[in-house]
Design an enzyme around this catalytic site. Structure first.
Site, PDB file in Angstrom:
ATOM      1  N   ARG A  30      -0.887  -2.457  -6.908  1.00  0.00           N
ATOM      2  CA  ARG A  30      -1.335  -3.668  -6.216  1.00  0.00           C
ATOM      3  C   ARG A  30      -2.286  -4.473  -7.098  1.00  0.00           C
ATOM      4  NH1 ARG A  30      -0.693  -4.213  -0.981  1.00  0.00           N
ATOM      5  NH2 ARG A  30      -2.787  -4.983  -0.491  1.00  0.00           N
TER       6      ARG A  30
ATOM      7  N   LYS B 210      -2.921  -2.332   7.646  1.00  0.00           N
ATOM      8  CA  LYS B 210      -4.369  -2.148   7.632  1.00  0.00           C
ATOM      9  C   LYS B 210      -5.069  -3.171   8.517  1.00  0.00           C
ATOM     10  CE  LYS B 210      -8.266  -1.761   4.425  1.00  0.00           C
ATOM     11  NZ  LYS B 210      -8.679  -1.784   3.013  1.00  0.00           N
TER      12      LYS B 210
ATOM     13  N   HIS C 298      -3.617  -9.433   2.396  1.00  0.00           N
ATOM     14  CA  HIS C 298      -5.075  -9.461   2.483  1.00  0.00           C
ATOM     15  C   HIS C 298      -5.479 -10.502   3.513  1.00  0.00           C
ATOM     16  CE1 HIS C 298      -5.797  -7.732  -1.813  1.00  0.00           C
ATOM     17  NE2 HIS C 298      -5.479  -6.813  -0.933  1.00  0.00           N
TER      18      HIS C 298
ATOM     19  N   HIS D 107      -1.611   3.433  -5.933  1.00  0.00           N
ATOM     20  CA  HIS D 107      -2.280   2.276  -5.336  1.00  0.00           C
ATOM     21  C   HIS D 107      -2.581   1.211  -6.383  1.00  0.00           C
ATOM     22  CE1 HIS D 107      -5.051  -0.136  -2.938  1.00  0.00           C
ATOM     23  NE2 HIS D 107      -4.661   0.539  -1.885  1.00  0.00           N
TER      24      HIS D 107
ATOM     25  N   ARG E 115       0.872  -1.181   0.000  1.00  0.00           N
ATOM     26  CA  ARG E 115       0.000   0.000   0.000  1.00  0.00           C
ATOM     27  C   ARG E 115       0.903   1.224   0.000  1.00  0.00           C
ATOM     28  NH1 ARG E 115      -2.231  -3.809   3.420  1.00  0.00           N
ATOM     29  NH2 ARG E 115      -4.337  -4.511   2.807  1.00  0.00           N
TER      30      ARG E 115
ATOM     31  N   TYR F 252      -1.828 -18.849   8.931  1.00  0.00           N
ATOM     32  CA  TYR F 252      -1.130 -20.093   8.651  1.00  0.00           C
ATOM     33  C   TYR F 252      -0.543 -20.073   7.247  1.00  0.00           C
ATOM     34  CZ  TYR F 252      -0.599 -25.050   7.473  1.00  0.00           C
ATOM     35  OH  TYR F 252      -0.113 -26.256   7.054  1.00  0.00           O
TER      36      TYR F 252
END
Length: 397
Positions: free
Chosen positions: A335, A269, A359, A332, A242, A369
């Protein structure tokens, strides 16, 4: 004999105070000056006491009688009406002191202690300030949906529909915090969900065609403006964080030996620490950058204020100078470009790509994980992405 409104209106002052009974201890005291004052006499624990109920006609005959019945009910429960009235006054004063502004400021202090990012705190404070002039001084318990709608409509009138939506949401957070801390019982913003104009969704511009992306890369690598700006855009291409995460990056987060950039939870975030593998081209850019800004705290300090970071507009302004419109490319958007082209390649698992983008879905445990499970794949993906972007930059003209 019970009083009537006609009788009350006809009462005239004399040279001394006079009492006129309505029964049950309720009476009107007419002063020599002509005031007609309601008084209620009663006995509590064997002692005669008198309560003032206000003046007629501001307090009507019907209201005075309701007060009398209320006092009787309290006496039947063994409650001193005078003490009860005093406690109600104190509670009312306390309620009036708990204004929306008081609770909002307390909430902002709370999220600061919880380690919310400075940008998050500033954004919430800014959004709340847009409503503060209308409801800030009001007791939070008394605020209605109609009052909150006033600043929201004013914001909408300027065409700022998304801002209005965010203000409603943030004001709602204050009310829910007030409910949790026993300062109010209701969140009036809930009923406003359907009252606001829905903003038109506009996705950030991103180049997802390889040929067009190659042209964007050539423009960035040939950029003749500030070298720090060029390197920031190059790192956006190679690492696709970001923009705020890159602008606020600190040298202490870069491990050159292990080729890892560790982003602290406070800046992420999703409020989780995030590690990014650094390809050799990314490390080379960072080495070049270190010769320029490595003596300070930030990778990209502001030109005039080294203790602050590069402006959020710097990279987008550079893209505009290169000839790319806001609809064609944004900082941005790298991404989305990386996500699209990495998935399109078919070489990498979607979960590894999502983990690299930091994310987090609904199952956060599974995602945490995966971040560990896909680290080796993400290292290979970072190297592949660096090689591919170099090929597109050189061969897609």
């Amino acid at each position: 004999m019970a009083l009537t409104d006609t009788a009350l209106k006809a009462l005239k002052p004399t040279g001394r105070p006079t009492k006129h009974s309505d029964g049950g201890g309720l009476h009107v005291l007419v002063t020599p000056q002509g005031s007609k004052l309601w008084r209620l006499s009663y006995r509590f624990e064997g002692k005669q006491q008198t309560m003032a109920l206000g003046a007629y006609p501001a307090v009507s005959l019907a209201n005075a009688r309701r007060e009398r019945e209320g006092v009787k009910a309290l006496l039947a429960k063994g409650v001193n009406p005078a003490q009860h009235a005093k406690l109600e006054r104190i509670a009312k004063q306390a309620s009036n002191a708990v204004t929306f502004k008081v609770v909002a400021e307390e909430y902002l202090r709370k999220i600061a202690k919880e380690g919310k990012a400075d940008a998050t705190q500033s954004k919430k404070a800014w959004l709340l300030d847009l409503a503060m002039g209308d409801i800030g001084s009001r007791p939070i318990r008394d605020i209605t949906a109609a009052e909150i709608l006033v600043p929201l409509r004013r914001i909408e009138a300027k065409g700022n529909y998304e801002t209005a939506r965010r203000v409603r949401s943030t004001v709602g957070q204050i009310f829910r915090y007030a409910i949790a801390t026993a300062r109010t019982d209701n969140d009036p913003t809930f009923g406003l969900k359907g009252a606001l104009t829905a903003p038109t969704v506009s996705h950030r511009a991103a180049v997802t065609d390889k040929k067009a992306f190659g042209g964007l890369l050539r423009a960035i690598w040939a950029y003749e403006g500030m070298p720090e700006t060029r390197m920031a855009l190059q790192l956006m291409v190679l690492l696709y964080p970001r923009p705020g995460e890159l602008r606020q990056a600190q040298w202490s987060e870069i491990d050159f030996e292990k080729a890892i950039w560790t982003l602290p939870a406070s800046r992420m975030k999703m409020r989780r620490e995030h590690r990014k593998p650094l390809s050799q081209p990314a490390l080379a850019i960072l080495e070049e950058l270190r010769s320029l800004t490595g003596h300070g705290k930030f990778l990209f300090p502001a030109v005039t204020l080294p203790m602050r970071t590069m402006s959020e507009n710097t990279m987008n302004s550079a893209l505009r100078r290169m000839g790319f419109t806001q609809q064609e490319a944004t900082s941005h958007g790298f991404r989305a470009s990386a996500s699209s082209l990495l998935n399109e390649s078919g070489k990498w698992s979607p979960d590894a790509i999502e983990a690299e983008l930091a994310h987090m879905g609904a199952d956060e445990v599974r995602k945490a994980y995966h971040r560990a499970l896909y680290w080796e794949e993400r290292v290979k993906m970072a190297d592949w992405w660096a090689e591919e972007t170099n090929i597109w930059r050189e061969t897609t003209g």
